[in-house]
Design a protein around this motif. Sequence first.
Motif, PDB file in Angstrom:
ATOM      1  N   ARG A  37       0.842  -1.195   0.000  1.00 45.35           N
ATOM      2  CA  ARG A  37       0.000   0.000   0.000  1.00 45.35           C
ATOM      3  C   ARG A  37       0.875   1.242   0.000  1.00 45.35           C
ATOM      4  N   LEU A  38       0.333   2.306  -0.566  1.00 43.54           N
ATOM      5  CA  LEU A  38       0.924   3.639  -0.484  1.00 43.54           C
ATOM      6  C   LEU A  38       0.108   4.415   0.534  1.00 43.54           C
ATOM      7  N   PHE A  39       0.794   5.162   1.399  1.00 44.13           N
ATOM      8  CA  PHE A  39       0.084   5.966   2.388  1.00 44.13           C
ATOM      9  C   PHE A  39       0.913   7.184   2.752  1.00 44.13           C
ATOM     10  N   PHE A  40       0.271   8.137   3.406  1.00 48.17           N
ATOM     11  CA  PHE A  40       0.948   9.321   3.919  1.00 48.17           C
ATOM     12  C   PHE A  40       0.356   9.658   5.274  1.00 48.17           C
ATOM     13  N   TRP A  41       1.020  10.526   5.976  1.00 48.97           N
ATOM     14  CA  TRP A  41       0.557  10.965   7.295  1.00 48.97           C
ATOM     15  C   TRP A  41      -0.082  12.338   7.167  1.00 48.97           C
ATOM     16  N   ILE A  47      -3.067   7.756   6.144  1.00 47.96           N
ATOM     17  CA  ILE A  47      -4.066   7.784   5.071  1.00 47.96           C
ATOM     18  C   ILE A  47      -3.583   6.910   3.913  1.00 47.96           C
ATOM     19  N   THR A  48      -4.297   5.812   3.673  1.00 47.79           N
ATOM     20  CA  THR A  48      -3.964   4.910   2.565  1.00 47.79           C
ATOM     21  C   THR A  48      -4.619   5.437   1.301  1.00 47.79           C
ATOM     22  N   PHE A  49      -3.867   5.467   0.193  1.00 50.94           N
ATOM     23  CA  PHE A  49      -4.506   5.915  -1.045  1.00 50.94           C
ATOM     24  C   PHE A  49      -4.336   4.982  -2.225  1.00 50.94           C
ATOM     25  N   GLN A  50      -3.612   3.893  -2.076  1.00 53.99           N
ATOM     26  CA  GLN A  50      -3.597   2.918  -3.166  1.00 53.99           C
ATOM     27  C   GLN A  50      -3.064   1.588  -2.672  1.00 53.99           C
ATOM     28  N   ARG A  67      14.020  12.767  -8.434  1.00 54.73           N
ATOM     29  CA  ARG A  67      14.992  12.693  -7.335  1.00 54.73           C
ATOM     30  C   ARG A  67      14.670  13.706  -6.243  1.00 54.73           C
ATOM     31  N   GLN A  68      13.392  13.749  -5.898  1.00 57.02           N
ATOM     32  CA  GLN A  68      12.913  14.603  -4.823  1.00 57.02           C
ATOM     33  C   GLN A  68      12.296  13.732  -3.739  1.00 57.02           C
ATOM     34  N   PRO A  69      12.188  14.245  -2.517  1.00 54.24           N
ATOM     35  CA  PRO A  69      11.606  13.443  -1.435  1.00 54.24           C
ATOM     36  C   PRO A  69      10.199  12.946  -1.781  1.00 54.24           C
ATOM     37  N   SER A  70       9.947  11.709  -1.425  1.00 54.73           N
ATOM     38  CA  SER A  70       8.636  11.104  -1.676  1.00 54.73           C
ATOM     39  C   SER A  70       7.577  11.744  -0.793  1.00 54.73           C
ATOM     40  N   LEU A  71       6.391  11.891  -1.336  1.00 56.19           N
ATOM     41  CA  LEU A  71       5.266  12.457  -0.582  1.00 56.19           C
ATOM     42  C   LEU A  71       4.517  11.382   0.198  1.00 56.19           C
ATOM     43  N   PHE A  72       4.922  10.127   0.054  1.00 56.06           N
ATOM     44  CA  PHE A  72       4.233   9.031   0.722  1.00 56.06           C
ATOM     45  C   PHE A  72       5.193   7.906   1.060  1.00 56.06           C
ATOM     46  N   TRP A 153      -8.735   4.260   2.923  1.00 58.00           N
ATOM     47  CA  TRP A 153      -8.768   4.430   1.467  1.00 58.00           C
ATOM     48  C   TRP A 153     -10.105   5.041   1.018  1.00 58.00           C
ATOM     49  N   LEU A 154     -11.195   4.633   1.676  1.00 57.16           N
ATOM     50  CA  LEU A 154     -12.516   5.167   1.338  1.00 57.16           C
ATOM     51  C   LEU A 154     -12.743   6.570   1.909  1.00 57.16           C
ATOM     52  N   GLY A 155     -11.856   7.017   2.788  1.00 59.54           N
ATOM     53  CA  GLY A 155     -11.994   8.344   3.382  1.00 59.54           C
ATOM     54  C   GLY A 155     -12.982   8.376   4.527  1.00 59.54           C
TER      55      GLY A 155
END
Length: 168
Positions: A37-41, A47-50, A67-72, A153-155
């Motif tokens: 899963r991909l998620f962020f804080w 918060i899972t989004f995929q 080559r930039q910091p990942s958002l998740f 994921w569903l919010g």
Amino acid sequence: MRLKDLITPLVVPARTLLLEEGQVADTLYFIRKGCLRLFFWNDGKDITFQFFFEGDFVASFDSMYRRQPSLFSLESIEPSELLSVGRDDFYRLIEQSPWLRRRYEEKLIDRFHSYQQLFLSRIRNTPQQRYEELLRTSPEIIRRVPQHYIASWLGITPVSLSRIRARR
């Protein structure tokens, strides 16, 4: 340069963090078995989004490319068998292999489509409608992913998801 010489097989247990938000991605993963899963804080909430399953390529593509910091963050949900390839080796490979380049482009387009659908669904649909759509289009998520990740994921909250499921 041969593909098999550049790929590293990985076996990871559930809840293994493969990429942390803020790190620059330098690896692309192919899922042979398992679920990621991909998620962020956001305000202390995860918060899972995929979700990704067998046959999917997974990376923070924007981070890897720019080559930039990942958002998740990227994490295994199930014990997983992966193939990994480093960023530079991967870009060299797709320059040399039209088949691999096409497959990569198809996966990027699929990802873009998923993001569009998620975006529109969040705007147009109620949580109940989003859950019904999930049942119709991605039943493997219901079977394989813990409910709290599905709710994220569903919010909605896990309690709201339980209520929606009880009404069915």
